[in-house]
Design a protein around this motif. Structure first.
Motif, PDB file in Angstrom:
ATOM      1  N   GLY A   1     -55.943  47.430  43.457  1.00 40.89           N
ATOM      2  CA  GLY A   1     -54.706  47.599  44.215  1.00 40.89           C
ATOM      3  C   GLY A   1     -54.891  48.012  45.661  1.00 40.89           C
ATOM      4  O   GLY A   1     -53.974  48.556  46.279  1.00 40.89           O
ATOM      5  N   LEU A   2     -56.040  47.744  46.228  1.00 42.03           N
ATOM      6  CA  LEU A   2     -56.318  48.203  47.590  1.00 42.03           C
ATOM      7  C   LEU A   2     -55.527  47.444  48.651  1.00 42.03           C
ATOM      8  O   LEU A   2     -55.176  48.018  49.684  1.00 42.03           O
ATOM      9  N   ALA A   3     -55.206  46.182  48.411  1.00 43.65           N
ATOM     10  CA  ALA A   3     -54.353  45.457  49.360  1.00 43.65           C
ATOM     11  C   ALA A   3     -52.968  46.101  49.392  1.00 43.65           C
ATOM     12  O   ALA A   3     -52.370  46.251  50.462  1.00 43.65           O
ATOM     13  N   THR A   4     -52.481  46.510  48.239  1.00 45.56           N
ATOM     14  CA  THR A   4     -51.197  47.221  48.175  1.00 45.56           C
ATOM     15  C   THR A   4     -51.296  48.548  48.920  1.00 45.56           C
ATOM     16  O   THR A   4     -50.376  48.933  49.646  1.00 45.56           O
ATOM     17  N   LEU A   5     -52.411  49.244  48.766  1.00 45.16           N
ATOM     18  CA  LEU A   5     -52.611  50.512  49.469  1.00 45.16           C
ATOM     19  C   LEU A   5     -52.607  50.302  50.983  1.00 45.16           C
ATOM     20  O   LEU A   5     -51.974  51.071  51.719  1.00 45.16           O
ATOM     21  N   LEU A   6     -53.283  49.272  51.468  1.00 48.21           N
ATOM     22  CA  LEU A   6     -53.297  49.013  52.914  1.00 48.21           C
ATOM     23  C   LEU A   6     -51.886  48.728  53.424  1.00 48.21           C
ATOM     24  O   LEU A   6     -51.485  49.239  54.475  1.00 48.21           O
ATOM     25  N   GLU A   7     -51.137  47.925  52.684  1.00 47.31           N
ATOM     26  CA  GLU A   7     -49.763  47.621  53.089  1.00 47.31           C
ATOM     27  C   GLU A   7     -48.908  48.883  53.076  1.00 47.31           C
ATOM     28  O   GLU A   7     -48.114  49.118  53.995  1.00 47.31           O
TER      29      GLU A   7
ATOM     30  N   ASP B   1     -46.467  64.779  37.983  1.00 45.01           N
ATOM     31  CA  ASP B   1     -45.853  64.356  39.243  1.00 45.01           C
ATOM     32  C   ASP B   1     -45.281  65.553  39.996  1.00 45.01           C
ATOM     33  O   ASP B   1     -44.496  66.338  39.448  1.00 45.01           O
ATOM     34  N   GLY B   2     -45.712  65.706  41.252  1.00 48.87           N
ATOM     35  CA  GLY B   2     -45.241  66.795  42.089  1.00 48.87           C
ATOM     36  C   GLY B   2     -45.981  68.102  41.888  1.00 48.87           C
ATOM     37  O   GLY B   2     -45.729  69.076  42.594  1.00 48.87           O
ATOM     38  N   VAL B   3     -46.916  68.143  40.939  1.00 50.65           N
ATOM     39  CA  VAL B   3     -47.663  69.378  40.662  1.00 50.65           C
ATOM     40  C   VAL B   3     -49.124  69.222  41.082  1.00 50.65           C
ATOM     41  O   VAL B   3     -49.607  69.949  41.944  1.00 50.65           O
ATOM     42  N   ASP B   4     -49.830  68.283  40.448  1.00 47.07           N
ATOM     43  CA  ASP B   4     -51.235  68.041  40.793  1.00 47.07           C
ATOM     44  C   ASP B   4     -51.454  66.619  41.294  1.00 47.07           C
ATOM     45  O   ASP B   4     -52.572  66.149  41.416  1.00 47.07           O
ATOM     46  N   GLY B   5     -50.342  65.955  41.586  1.00 45.63           N
ATOM     47  CA  GLY B   5     -50.405  64.598  42.097  1.00 45.63           C
ATOM     48  C   GLY B   5     -49.020  63.999  42.213  1.00 45.63           C
ATOM     49  O   GLY B   5     -48.015  64.690  42.044  1.00 45.63           O
ATOM     50  N   VAL B   6     -48.999  62.716  42.510  1.00 41.70           N
ATOM     51  CA  VAL B   6     -47.740  61.978  42.677  1.00 41.70           C
ATOM     52  C   VAL B   6     -47.921  60.613  42.014  1.00 41.70           C
ATOM     53  O   VAL B   6     -48.952  59.968  42.203  1.00 41.70           O
ATOM     54  N   LEU B   7     -46.927  60.202  41.243  1.00 38.95           N
ATOM     55  CA  LEU B   7     -46.962  58.895  40.590  1.00 38.95           C
ATOM     56  C   LEU B   7     -46.070  57.910  41.326  1.00 38.95           C
ATOM     57  O   LEU B   7     -45.074  58.309  41.937  1.00 38.95           O
ATOM     58  N   PHE B   8     -46.422  56.628  41.260  1.00 37.71           N
ATOM     59  CA  PHE B   8     -45.615  55.575  41.890  1.00 37.71           C
ATOM     60  C   PHE B   8     -45.705  54.304  41.054  1.00 37.71           C
ATOM     61  O   PHE B   8     -46.627  54.148  40.247  1.00 37.71           O
ATOM     62  N   ARG B   9     -44.780  53.398  41.261  1.00 39.50           N
ATOM     63  CA  ARG B   9     -44.736  52.129  40.543  1.00 39.50           C
ATOM     64  C   ARG B   9     -45.884  51.230  41.026  1.00 39.50           C
ATOM     65  O   ARG B   9     -45.954  50.858  42.200  1.00 39.50           O
TER      66      ARG B   9
ATOM     67  N   ALA C   1     -43.808  49.675  48.919  1.00 35.59           N
ATOM     68  CA  ALA C   1     -42.797  50.630  49.389  1.00 35.59           C
ATOM     69  C   ALA C   1     -42.824  51.903  48.550  1.00 35.59           C
ATOM     70  O   ALA C   1     -42.727  53.015  49.091  1.00 35.59           O
ATOM     71  N   ALA C   2     -42.968  51.757  47.234  1.00 35.30           N
ATOM     72  CA  ALA C   2     -43.047  52.936  46.364  1.00 35.30           C
ATOM     73  C   ALA C   2     -44.315  53.731  46.661  1.00 35.30           C
ATOM     74  O   ALA C   2     -44.288  54.969  46.666  1.00 35.30           O
ATOM     75  N   LEU C   3     -45.400  53.040  46.925  1.00 34.65           N
ATOM     76  CA  LEU C   3     -46.647  53.735  47.260  1.00 34.65           C
ATOM     77  C   LEU C   3     -46.531  54.432  48.607  1.00 34.65           C
ATOM     78  O   LEU C   3     -46.991  55.562  48.765  1.00 34.65           O
TER      79      LEU C   3
END
Length: 182
Positions: free
Chosen positions: A9-15, A118-126, A131-133
């Motif tokens: 998912g690195l292309a998604t991360l760059l975007e 989520d919100g404690v030791d990290g964050v989750l996304f779709r 955009a969610a990332l």
């Protein structure tokens, strides 16, 4: 950090990083942190070409890192990102981040959500949603300092050898129909 390949998912991360950067510039927010990618793999040339086109200076490729250098990078990281777009079970990069006391931005796919609060030791996304990332990156950047302590506590509580072996033994005993030791 890890293998630079499509399913990660690195292309998604760059975007997403670019979206976050543009939003920050448009709203007058502080500049976003530099994205540092460690590792190598079959998608590296494609990712480097993409960065040269729109994110020069905002993204740095570190290449493969020796264990001591990886620990140094983790120590200075605000958070790490696991943008996988395939069903990972227990990603080593997630476990290493938590053990180093580094919160993780993780995709909500496979076993990743089972490892994070989520919100404690990290964050989750779709997964697969730039955009969610981007929103998750901004949320992670705003996590309180206690999230580092929580990440470390999560690793100690869930992944220390003794607790892991106790849980594994209980599962195996249950599967074999054996009673718990007295």
């Amino acid at each position: 950090f890890g293998r630079l390949s499509r399913e990660k998912g690195l292309a998604t991360l760059l975007e997403a990083h670019e979206l976050w950067s543009r939003r920050a510039e448009a709203t007058g927010a502080p500049p976003v942190p530099q994205l540092r990618l460690a590792g190598s793999g079959p998608q590296e040339a494609e990712l480097r070409a993409r960065v040269a086109g729109f994110a020069a200076g905002r993204v740095e490729f570190l290449g493969p890192l020796a264990p001591a250098r990886l620990r140094e990078e983790l120590a200075r990281a605000r958070f790490t990102v696991l943008p996988s777009e395939w069903y990972e079970n227990g990603p080593l990069s997630l476990l290493e981040s938590l053990a180093a006391g580094v919160p993780v931005v993780g995709a909500d796919i496979g076993g990743i959500p089972e490892h994070l609060r989520d919100g404690v030791d990290g964050v989750l996304f779709r997964s697969g949603d730039p955009a969610a990332l981007a929103a998750a990156l901004a949320r992670a950047d705003a996590l309180p300092p206690s999230s580092r302590e929580e990440a470390r506590r999560t690793a100690e509580r869930r992944y220390a050898r003794a607790s892991h072996m106790d849980r594994l033994e209980a599962l195996l005993r249950g599967a074999a129909g054996l009673p718990a030791p007295s």
